[in-house]
Design a protein around this motif. Structure first.
Motif, PDB file in Angstrom:
ATOM      1  N   ARG A   1       0.855  -1.198   0.000  1.00 21.05           N
ATOM      2  CA  ARG A   1       0.000   0.000   0.000  1.00 21.05           C
ATOM      3  C   ARG A   1       0.885   1.241   0.000  1.00 21.05           C
ATOM      4  O   ARG A   1       1.823   1.348   0.792  1.00 21.05           O
ATOM      5  CB  ARG A   1      -0.901   0.017   1.237  1.00 21.05           C
ATOM      6  CG  ARG A   1      -1.968  -1.072   1.220  1.00 21.05           C
ATOM      7  CD  ARG A   1      -2.865  -0.971   2.452  1.00 21.05           C
ATOM      8  NE  ARG A   1      -2.102  -1.161   3.681  1.00 21.05           N
ATOM      9  CZ  ARG A   1      -2.490  -0.725   4.880  1.00 21.05           C
ATOM     10  NH1 ARG A   1      -3.622  -0.071   5.019  1.00 21.05           N
ATOM     11  NH2 ARG A   1      -1.757  -0.955   5.952  1.00 21.05           N
TER      12      ARG A   1
ATOM     13  N   TRP B   1     -12.389   9.979  -5.334  1.00 14.58           N
ATOM     14  CA  TRP B   1     -11.089   9.676  -4.718  1.00 14.58           C
ATOM     15  C   TRP B   1     -11.126   9.801  -3.189  1.00 14.58           C
ATOM     16  O   TRP B   1     -10.205   9.381  -2.515  1.00 14.58           O
ATOM     17  CB  TRP B   1     -10.021  10.677  -5.186  1.00 14.58           C
ATOM     18  CG  TRP B   1      -9.474  10.505  -6.556  1.00 14.58           C
ATOM     19  CD1 TRP B   1      -9.740   9.515  -7.461  1.00 14.58           C
ATOM     20  CD2 TRP B   1      -8.526  11.392  -7.184  1.00 14.58           C
ATOM     21  NE1 TRP B   1      -9.035   9.733  -8.616  1.00 14.58           N
ATOM     22  CE2 TRP B   1      -8.284  10.874  -8.471  1.00 14.58           C
ATOM     23  CE3 TRP B   1      -7.876  12.558  -6.789  1.00 14.58           C
ATOM     24  CZ2 TRP B   1      -7.403  11.488  -9.368  1.00 14.58           C
ATOM     25  CZ3 TRP B   1      -7.008  13.169  -7.668  1.00 14.58           C
ATOM     26  CH2 TRP B   1      -6.769  12.641  -8.943  1.00 14.58           C
TER      27      TRP B   1
ATOM     28  N   HIS C   1      -5.867  10.788   2.715  1.00 17.90           N
ATOM     29  CA  HIS C   1      -5.605  10.875   4.154  1.00 17.90           C
ATOM     30  C   HIS C   1      -5.076  12.267   4.479  1.00 17.90           C
ATOM     31  O   HIS C   1      -4.229  12.800   3.748  1.00 17.90           O
ATOM     32  CB  HIS C   1      -4.540   9.851   4.564  1.00 17.90           C
ATOM     33  CG  HIS C   1      -4.896   8.440   4.239  1.00 17.90           C
ATOM     34  ND1 HIS C   1      -6.065   7.848   4.649  1.00 17.90           N
ATOM     35  CD2 HIS C   1      -4.234   7.491   3.525  1.00 17.90           C
ATOM     36  CE1 HIS C   1      -6.102   6.609   4.218  1.00 17.90           C
ATOM     37  NE2 HIS C   1      -5.010   6.362   3.520  1.00 17.90           N
TER      38      HIS C   1
ATOM     39  N   PHE D   1      -6.711   2.943   8.745  1.00 17.30           N
ATOM     40  CA  PHE D   1      -5.791   2.607   7.661  1.00 17.30           C
ATOM     41  C   PHE D   1      -4.397   2.279   8.201  1.00 17.30           C
ATOM     42  O   PHE D   1      -3.756   1.327   7.771  1.00 17.30           O
ATOM     43  CB  PHE D   1      -5.699   3.784   6.681  1.00 17.30           C
ATOM     44  CG  PHE D   1      -4.765   3.549   5.522  1.00 17.30           C
ATOM     45  CD1 PHE D   1      -5.198   2.887   4.394  1.00 17.30           C
ATOM     46  CD2 PHE D   1      -3.440   3.984   5.572  1.00 17.30           C
ATOM     47  CE1 PHE D   1      -4.336   2.660   3.327  1.00 17.30           C
ATOM     48  CE2 PHE D   1      -2.568   3.768   4.513  1.00 17.30           C
ATOM     49  CZ  PHE D   1      -3.027   3.106   3.381  1.00 17.30           C
TER      50      PHE D   1
ATOM     51  N   PHE E   1      -3.006   5.413  -2.485  1.00 17.26           N
ATOM     52  CA  PHE E   1      -3.682   6.445  -1.701  1.00 17.26           C
ATOM     53  C   PHE E   1      -2.893   7.747  -1.826  1.00 17.26           C
ATOM     54  O   PHE E   1      -1.764   7.753  -2.320  1.00 17.26           O
ATOM     55  CB  PHE E   1      -3.770   6.007  -0.224  1.00 17.26           C
ATOM     56  CG  PHE E   1      -4.475   4.690  -0.057  1.00 17.26           C
ATOM     57  CD1 PHE E   1      -5.822   4.640   0.230  1.00 17.26           C
ATOM     58  CD2 PHE E   1      -3.784   3.483  -0.242  1.00 17.26           C
ATOM     59  CE1 PHE E   1      -6.479   3.412   0.341  1.00 17.26           C
ATOM     60  CE2 PHE E   1      -4.430   2.254  -0.129  1.00 17.26           C
ATOM     61  CZ  PHE E   1      -5.785   2.229   0.168  1.00 17.26           C
TER      62      PHE E   1
ATOM     63  N   MET F   1      -4.207   6.861  -9.909  1.00 22.50           N
ATOM     64  CA  MET F   1      -5.397   6.761  -9.041  1.00 22.50           C
ATOM     65  C   MET F   1      -6.590   6.211  -9.826  1.00 22.50           C
ATOM     66  O   MET F   1      -7.454   5.544  -9.271  1.00 22.50           O
ATOM     67  CB  MET F   1      -5.763   8.136  -8.461  1.00 22.50           C
ATOM     68  CG  MET F   1      -4.875   8.622  -7.348  1.00 22.50           C
ATOM     69  SD  MET F   1      -5.049   7.692  -5.792  1.00 22.50           S
ATOM     70  CE  MET F   1      -6.509   8.462  -5.074  1.00 22.50           C
TER      71      MET F   1
ATOM     72  N   GLU G   1      -6.961   0.345  -6.890  1.00 18.97           N
ATOM     73  CA  GLU G   1      -8.003   0.871  -5.994  1.00 18.97           C
ATOM     74  C   GLU G   1      -7.688   0.634  -4.510  1.00 18.97           C
ATOM     75  O   GLU G   1      -7.742   1.547  -3.714  1.00 18.97           O
ATOM     76  CB  GLU G   1      -9.349   0.242  -6.374  1.00 18.97           C
ATOM     77  CG  GLU G   1     -10.458   0.346  -5.335  1.00 18.97           C
ATOM     78  CD  GLU G   1     -11.025   1.756  -5.159  1.00 18.97           C
ATOM     79  OE1 GLU G   1     -10.998   2.526  -6.138  1.00 18.97           O
ATOM     80  OE2 GLU G   1     -11.506   2.072  -4.048  1.00 18.97           O
ATOM     81  N   GLY G   2      -7.306  -0.553  -4.126  1.00 18.15           N
ATOM     82  CA  GLY G   2      -7.066  -0.844  -2.700  1.00 18.15           C
ATOM     83  C   GLY G   2      -5.619  -0.660  -2.284  1.00 18.15           C
ATOM     84  O   GLY G   2      -5.240  -1.010  -1.155  1.00 18.15           O
TER      85      GLY G   2
ATOM     86  N   HIS H   1     -12.369   8.599  -0.532  1.00 18.57           N
ATOM     87  CA  HIS H   1     -12.156   7.495   0.412  1.00 18.57           C
ATOM     88  C   HIS H   1     -10.709   6.987   0.376  1.00 18.57           C
ATOM     89  O   HIS H   1     -10.338   6.137   1.182  1.00 18.57           O
ATOM     90  CB  HIS H   1     -13.139   6.346   0.138  1.00 18.57           C
ATOM     91  CG  HIS H   1     -12.932   5.682  -1.200  1.00 18.57           C
ATOM     92  ND1 HIS H   1     -13.205   6.298  -2.399  1.00 18.57           N
ATOM     93  CD2 HIS H   1     -12.467   4.451  -1.518  1.00 18.57           C
ATOM     94  CE1 HIS H   1     -12.917   5.469  -3.403  1.00 18.57           C
ATOM     95  NE2 HIS H   1     -12.470   4.348  -2.887  1.00 18.57           N
ATOM     96  N   ARG H   2      -9.910   7.511  -0.560  1.00 20.08           N
ATOM     97  CA  ARG H   2      -8.493   7.086  -0.659  1.00 20.08           C
ATOM     98  C   ARG H   2      -7.537   8.214  -0.273  1.00 20.08           C
ATOM     99  O   ARG H   2      -6.333   8.121  -0.533  1.00 20.08           O
ATOM    100  CB  ARG H   2      -8.204   6.600  -2.073  1.00 20.08           C
ATOM    101  CG  ARG H   2      -9.000   5.332  -2.402  1.00 20.08           C
ATOM    102  CD  ARG H   2      -9.059   5.099  -3.893  1.00 20.08           C
ATOM    103  NE  ARG H   2      -7.775   4.752  -4.455  1.00 20.08           N
ATOM    104  CZ  ARG H   2      -7.518   4.692  -5.773  1.00 20.08           C
ATOM    105  NH1 ARG H   2      -8.500   4.966  -6.631  1.00 20.08           N
ATOM    106  NH2 ARG H   2      -6.321   4.385  -6.209  1.00 20.08           N
TER     107      ARG H   2
ATOM    108  N   THR I   1      -8.092   8.639   9.856  1.00 17.85           N
ATOM    109  CA  THR I   1      -7.145   7.761   9.141  1.00 17.85           C
ATOM    110  C   THR I   1      -6.633   6.602  10.004  1.00 17.85           C
ATOM    111  O   THR I   1      -5.885   5.762   9.520  1.00 17.85           O
ATOM    112  CB  THR I   1      -5.918   8.563   8.670  1.00 17.85           C
ATOM    113  OG1 THR I   1      -5.197   8.993   9.821  1.00 17.85           O
ATOM    114  CG2 THR I   1      -6.320   9.780   7.847  1.00 17.85           C
TER     115      THR I   1
END
Ligand SMILES: [Zn+2]
Length: 405
Positions: free
Chosen positions: A259, A325, A330, A399, A301, A291, A297-298, A327-328, A396
């Motif tokens: 990630r 975007w 921080h 995450f 970020f 992005m 997607e997962g 939800h991705r 955040t």
């Protein structure tokens, strides 16, 4: 305040910076007041910005530790080039840091931690700041090169600050992947509670596409530890090969299942578009392309730290508009940046229609006492074409603490 060292051969550039410094010292710098007044704590806008958000989930994912090693125990180090007018840009940056973080001469290490702990104590209980260690530049053989480094914050020092103030801080390790002991160091940092890995590829001399990183990526993936990596131009820590910061280079990390949080959403600079004949495009365009790739997607970020800088509002508008975007994304402060007065101004966002006129005096007052509260409040109030950042951008914790579950 650092005392001005003698210099010879004053250049026009040096004189310009001396002028900037004088301007800053005449009321345009951070007064660093202590103790947020009751009128601000109880202000209707203060209630508004914390409404509907769970402070125990609010982790600022991007903050720097500033230190010179003057405590004798931190191991922090900054290049002496920052103290001479022969390197005016570095010297002005140091002055910005000193003022932005309220550092006291001869006790830089301890005054940094003391000030940030004080600011944190004024945030609602549970709010935390993720503090970055910062690795040395290394050569191709994985050996540290002090002469090429601008500063260094050891992992142990970051972990120690967290141990002293566990209610306020988490820490982010920084380990060069070319080191012979890189995997051991990573396992140790994870065992010591590091919640992420911080890289600044250009100044640390890390090519994210190098096969020398492969094992490191595998271990990060196993530990489910994200990398917060700088992409695009780097102004605060100059030097190194800027191509290493190209967002497209991060494909190697993503394809290994790691990630990645791209710092500042690549809001500054230009990079070669390797997919299209190496034509030069904005770094942000490459970030946006990545992005929009469904397979990331997962994994991919962005952090929104420094997107409120005076010259980055075009990126901020784009980010506010792209609610697919959100939800991705921080939140990060890039502390001590919000304390550096000339670089971020709420007045500018009012002029651009992103803040209401009544927000500005509130934000300006909060900032004199608490730059991290200011940063949070301003981002909560920002609007563009009816869109704002959702609470998930600030909450955040899930995450970053995920790897410990
Ligand atoms: Zn930063």
């Amino acid at each position: 305040m650092p005392k001005q060292t003698k210099y010879s051969g004053a250049s026009a550039l040096t004189n310009a910076f001396t002028g900037i410094k004088a301007w800053l010292e005449s009321g345009h710098s951070n007064p660093n007041l202590a103790g947020l007044p009751e009128t601000l704590k109880n202000h209707p806008l203060m209630h508004q910005v914390w409404q509907g958000i769970d402070p125990t989930k609010v982790w600022d994912c991007h903050a720097h530790i500033i230190g010179s090693g003057d405590s004798g125990t931190s191991g922090a180090w900054a290049t002496p080039r920052m103290d001479t007018w022969r390197h005016p840009i570095l010297k002005i940056q140091k002055w910005f840091h000193l003022n932005g973080a309220a550092l006291e001469a001869n006790s830089e290490d301890t005054s940094f931690v003391k000030r940030l702990a004080h600011l944190s104590s004024e945030m609602p209980a549970g709010y935390k700041t993720m503090l970055f260690a910062f690795e040395w530049a290394h050569d191709e053989a994985g050996k540290p090169v002090k002469a090429d480094s601008i500063f260094h914050i050891p992992n142990d020092y970051a972990a120690k600050i967290v141990a002293q103030h566990p209610q306020h801080f988490e820490w982010v390790a920084s380990i060069h992947p070319y080191r012979a002991d890189a995997i051991d160091a990573l396992e140790q940092a994870h065992a010591q509670g590091a919640v992420a890995m911080k890289w600044l590829a250009s100044s640390m001399n890390i090519d994210p596409a190098s096969p020398k990183c492969t094992k490191f990526y595998q271990k990060l993936q196993q530990l489910n530890m994200p990398i917060i990596t700088h992409v695009g131009r780097e102004s605060a820590v100059p030097g190194g090969d800027l191509n290493f910061n190209n967002p497209l280079k991060a494909r190697h990390m993503l394809d290994a299942g790691v990630r990645i949080v791209m710092a500042h959403c690549a809001s500054d600079g230009f990079d070669k578009d390797y997919d299209n004949g190496n034509q030069v495009v904005t770094s942000f365009e490459l970030f946006a392309r990545m992005m929009d790739m469904p397979e990331y997607e997962g994994l991919l970020f962005g952090d929104i730290s420094a997107t409120t800088l005076f010259n980055h509002s075009w990126v901020l508008k784009h980010i506010l508009q792209r609610d697919d975007w959100h939800h991705r994304l921080h939140n990060g402060t890039d502390y001590p940046l919000p304390g550096v007065f000339p670089l971020i101004t709420s007045r500018q966002f009012q002029r651009e229609g992103m803040l209401a006129a009544e927000h500005v005096p509130f934000l300006q007052e909060v900032r004199k006492y608490n730059p991290i509260m200011f940063d949070f409040a301003m981002k909560r109030l920002l609007r563009f074409e009816g869109k704002q950042l959702p609470t998930s951008v600030f909450e955040t914790r899930g995450f970053f603490s995920n790897q410990r579950l």
